[in-house]
Design a protein around this motif. Structure first.
Motif, PDB file in Angstrom:
ATOM      1  N   LEU A 170      -8.173 -88.383  38.370  1.00 31.30           N
ATOM      2  CA  LEU A 170      -7.417 -87.249  37.838  1.00 31.30           C
ATOM      3  C   LEU A 170      -5.910 -87.476  37.944  1.00 31.30           C
ATOM      4  CD1 LEU A 170      -9.604 -84.299  39.153  1.00 31.30           C
ATOM      5  CD2 LEU A 170      -9.463 -85.181  36.820  1.00 31.30           C
ATOM      6  N   ASP A 171      -5.477 -88.211  38.955  1.00 26.18           N
ATOM      7  CA  ASP A 171      -4.051 -88.530  39.070  1.00 26.18           C
ATOM      8  C   ASP A 171      -3.588 -89.428  37.922  1.00 26.18           C
ATOM      9  OD1 ASP A 171      -3.733 -87.043  41.348  1.00 26.18           O
ATOM     10  OD2 ASP A 171      -3.795 -88.744  42.731  1.00 26.18           O
ATOM     11  N   ALA A 172      -4.524 -90.159  37.317  1.00 28.71           N
ATOM     12  CA  ALA A 172      -4.179 -91.120  36.265  1.00 28.71           C
ATOM     13  C   ALA A 172      -4.061 -90.479  34.887  1.00 28.71           C
ATOM     14  CB  ALA A 172      -5.212 -92.242  36.222  1.00 28.71           C
ATOM     15  N   VAL A 173      -4.470 -89.218  34.750  1.00 33.17           N
ATOM     16  CA  VAL A 173      -4.402 -88.547  33.450  1.00 33.17           C
ATOM     17  C   VAL A 173      -3.420 -87.385  33.539  1.00 33.17           C
ATOM     18  CG1 VAL A 173      -6.721 -89.254  32.738  1.00 33.17           C
ATOM     19  CG2 VAL A 173      -6.423 -87.113  34.012  1.00 33.17           C
ATOM     20  N   PRO A 174      -2.836 -86.986  32.420  1.00 33.19           N
ATOM     21  CA  PRO A 174      -1.751 -85.992  32.462  1.00 33.19           C
ATOM     22  C   PRO A 174      -2.254 -84.556  32.550  1.00 33.19           C
ATOM     23  CG  PRO A 174      -2.115 -86.695  30.215  1.00 33.19           C
ATOM     24  CD  PRO A 174      -3.028 -87.534  31.060  1.00 33.19           C
ATOM     25  N   GLY A 176      -3.154 -81.035  31.339  1.00 37.17           N
ATOM     26  CA  GLY A 176      -3.861 -80.707  30.108  1.00 37.17           C
ATOM     27  C   GLY A 176      -5.184 -81.431  29.981  1.00 37.17           C
ATOM     28  N   SER A 177      -5.432 -82.391  30.881  1.00 39.25           N
ATOM     29  CA  SER A 177      -6.715 -83.078  30.899  1.00 39.25           C
ATOM     30  C   SER A 177      -7.783 -82.187  31.543  1.00 39.25           C
ATOM     31  CB  SER A 177      -6.595 -84.391  31.677  1.00 39.25           C
ATOM     32  OG  SER A 177      -5.715 -85.286  31.027  1.00 39.25           O
ATOM     33  N   TYR A 178      -9.040 -82.574  31.348  1.00 40.44           N
ATOM     34  CA  TYR A 178     -10.156 -81.795  31.871  1.00 40.44           C
ATOM     35  C   TYR A 178     -11.068 -82.661  32.735  1.00 40.44           C
ATOM     36  CZ  TYR A 178      -9.252 -77.796  28.785  1.00 40.44           C
ATOM     37  OH  TYR A 178      -8.696 -76.713  28.163  1.00 40.44           O
ATOM     38  N   LEU A 179     -11.702 -82.020  33.700  1.00 35.39           N
ATOM     39  CA  LEU A 179     -12.803 -82.605  34.460  1.00 35.39           C
ATOM     40  C   LEU A 179     -14.082 -81.892  34.058  1.00 35.39           C
ATOM     41  CD1 LEU A 179     -13.968 -84.336  36.836  1.00 35.39           C
ATOM     42  CD2 LEU A 179     -13.461 -82.369  38.321  1.00 35.39           C
ATOM     43  N   VAL A 180     -15.085 -82.665  33.657  1.00 34.40           N
ATOM     44  CA  VAL A 180     -16.425 -82.132  33.371  1.00 34.40           C
ATOM     45  C   VAL A 180     -17.350 -82.711  34.433  1.00 34.40           C
ATOM     46  CG1 VAL A 180     -18.322 -82.044  31.712  1.00 34.40           C
ATOM     47  CG2 VAL A 180     -15.951 -82.010  30.898  1.00 34.40           C
ATOM     48  N   LEU A 181     -17.959 -81.835  35.221  1.00 35.00           N
ATOM     49  CA  LEU A 181     -18.699 -82.293  36.398  1.00 35.00           C
ATOM     50  C   LEU A 181     -20.012 -81.535  36.542  1.00 35.00           C
ATOM     51  CD1 LEU A 181     -17.192 -82.881  39.924  1.00 35.00           C
ATOM     52  CD2 LEU A 181     -19.137 -81.343  39.677  1.00 35.00           C
ATOM     53  N   SER A 182     -21.063 -82.270  36.878  1.00 35.56           N
ATOM     54  CA  SER A 182     -22.282 -81.639  37.387  1.00 35.56           C
ATOM     55  C   SER A 182     -22.751 -82.434  38.586  1.00 35.56           C
ATOM     56  CB  SER A 182     -23.379 -81.556  36.319  1.00 35.56           C
ATOM     57  OG  SER A 182     -23.886 -82.840  35.988  1.00 35.56           O
ATOM     58  N   LEU A 221     -12.573 -79.916  43.302  1.00 35.94           N
ATOM     59  CA  LEU A 221     -11.927 -78.948  42.413  1.00 35.94           C
ATOM     60  C   LEU A 221     -10.588 -78.443  42.918  1.00 35.94           C
ATOM     61  CD1 LEU A 221     -15.042 -76.823  41.338  1.00 35.94           C
ATOM     62  CD2 LEU A 221     -14.022 -78.809  40.190  1.00 35.94           C
ATOM     63  N   THR A 222     -10.172 -78.871  44.087  1.00 37.18           N
ATOM     64  CA  THR A 222      -8.908 -78.401  44.644  1.00 37.18           C
ATOM     65  C   THR A 222      -7.745 -78.737  43.706  1.00 37.18           C
ATOM     66  OG1 THR A 222      -9.726 -78.690  46.895  1.00 37.18           O
ATOM     67  CG2 THR A 222      -7.344 -78.572  46.612  1.00 37.18           C
ATOM     68  N   GLY A 223      -6.944 -77.734  43.403  1.00 36.55           N
ATOM     69  CA  GLY A 223      -5.762 -77.933  42.563  1.00 36.55           C
ATOM     70  C   GLY A 223      -6.020 -77.867  41.075  1.00 36.55           C
ATOM     71  N   LYS A 262      -6.643 -79.681  34.443  1.00 36.69           N
ATOM     72  CA  LYS A 262      -5.499 -80.103  35.255  1.00 36.69           C
ATOM     73  C   LYS A 262      -4.260 -79.391  34.744  1.00 36.69           C
ATOM     74  CE  LYS A 262      -2.939 -84.192  36.830  1.00 36.69           C
ATOM     75  NZ  LYS A 262      -2.890 -85.670  36.877  1.00 36.69           N
ATOM     76  N   THR A 263      -3.639 -78.578  35.598  1.00 36.13           N
ATOM     77  CA  THR A 263      -2.510 -77.778  35.164  1.00 36.13           C
ATOM     78  C   THR A 263      -1.202 -78.166  35.814  1.00 36.13           C
ATOM     79  OG1 THR A 263      -3.045 -76.121  36.860  1.00 36.13           O
ATOM     80  CG2 THR A 263      -3.948 -75.778  34.632  1.00 36.13           C
ATOM     81  N   ARG A 264      -1.259 -79.069  36.799  1.00 36.13           N
ATOM     82  CA  ARG A 264      -0.020 -79.542  37.414  1.00 36.13           C
ATOM     83  C   ARG A 264      -0.180 -80.992  37.856  1.00 36.13           C
ATOM     84  NH1 ARG A 264      -2.058 -75.865  41.463  1.00 36.13           N
ATOM     85  NH2 ARG A 264      -2.561 -76.937  43.418  1.00 36.13           N
ATOM     86  N   ALA A 265       0.923 -81.686  37.864  1.00 35.47           N
ATOM     87  CA  ALA A 265       0.913 -83.119  38.229  1.00 35.47           C
ATOM     88  C   ALA A 265       0.671 -83.295  39.721  1.00 35.47           C
ATOM     89  CB  ALA A 265       2.246 -83.741  37.839  1.00 35.47           C
TER      90      ALA A 265
END
Length: 265
Positions: A170-174, A176-182, A221-223, A262-265
């Motif tokens: 997640l640190d590698a993407v800007p 506005g990116s999304y995580l899809v997780l199950s 999911l933190t942050g 992801k809403t903040r760097a």
């Protein structure tokens, strides 16, 4: 068949393929799957609900304007893959599939389309720097991207630091990116059934670490800004007409599911 495929030991992707009714598995995988089915006969239903969640989540994220998908731990090709769900919304969406199992790579041609919008790389979630370097050959990771970890993290042990690997991705993407997780869980089972399944999976050579809702939320999911309806059973995540079953039923789930931004760097 590639020379480095070990058919003497069950493999997660092939057992999952067997549970989904696929044909790309071996006797050792079917034996492991049958052991699981003896104590949890609903496991194939869990697998199908997980696949249905993947399709709904990809459709949602593509509808938010995301046109790049990094699908990690994709497993063997089956119906309703990520690129199919993404292309229903945006035919130009690019999808990179990632898996470390050589048999998955052997089936990669089944997914690659003539338009060049899908790619397959052999890499391991536990080596995020190498994975990302490979993915950047096909995706522009400076642009918002969907990082997909669907039914893969429960194959990573606690001592392998899965939360650190997810954070590196997640640190590698800007923003506005999304995580899809199950993630597989025992939360929806009664204690006796949970113990029985845990005993079977614990005696298998396959790695399996079910996690609770609280563990998933804290570790991964933190942050992040969690999309409605939040971290819920796969049967509850934006269920639509035509999905498996007529109404949400967590006893048919087996996995927690979430989409987060992801809403903040």
């Amino acid at each position: 068949m590639p020379d480095d495929i070990d058919t003497s030991m069950p493999h997660e992707a092939r057992v999952y393929d067997y549970l989904l009714g696929g044909k790309d598995n071996y006797a050792v995988d079917r034996a492991a799957g049958d052991q699981i089915l003896q104590v949890t006969p609903q496991m194939p239903v869990w697998a199908r609900h997980n696949r249905a969640f993947l399709n709904r989540a990809v459709g949602f994220v593509a509808g938010q304007g995301i046109d790049q998908f990094l699908d990690i731990g994709t497993g063997l090709p089956t119906v309703a893959n990520t690129h199919e769900a993404a292309h229903r919304v945006n035919p130009d969406a690019r999808v990179v599939y990632v898996d470390y199992d050589p048999i998955v790579l052997a089936h990669a041609q089944a997914l690659l389309d003539p338009g060049g919008t899908t790619a397959y790389i052999e890499s391991d979630l536990r080596e995020p720097a190498r994975l990302l370097a490979e993915a950047e050959r096909f995706l522009d990771l400076a642009r918002p991207t969907a990082v997909m970890l669907v039914a893969v993290l429960h194959h990573i042990r606690d001592d392998e630091a899965p939360e650190e690997h997810v954070r590196a991705l997640l640190d590698a993407v800007p923003v506005g990116s999304y995580l899809v997780l199950s993630h597989a869980t025992y939360d929806f089972l009664d204690p006796e059934d949970a113990r029985a399944l845990h005993d079977v999976l614990g005696s298998s050579p396959m790695t399996f670490r079910a996690r609770t809702r609280e563990e998933i939320e804290r570790a991964f999911l933190t942050g992040l800004e969690v999309v409605e309806p939040g971290l819920v059973a796969t049967t509850d995540w934006r269920i639509e007409d035509g999905d498996i079953g007529s109404a949400p039923d967590t006893t048919r789930a087996g996995h927690w599911a979430v989409v987060a931004r992801k809403t903040r760097a």
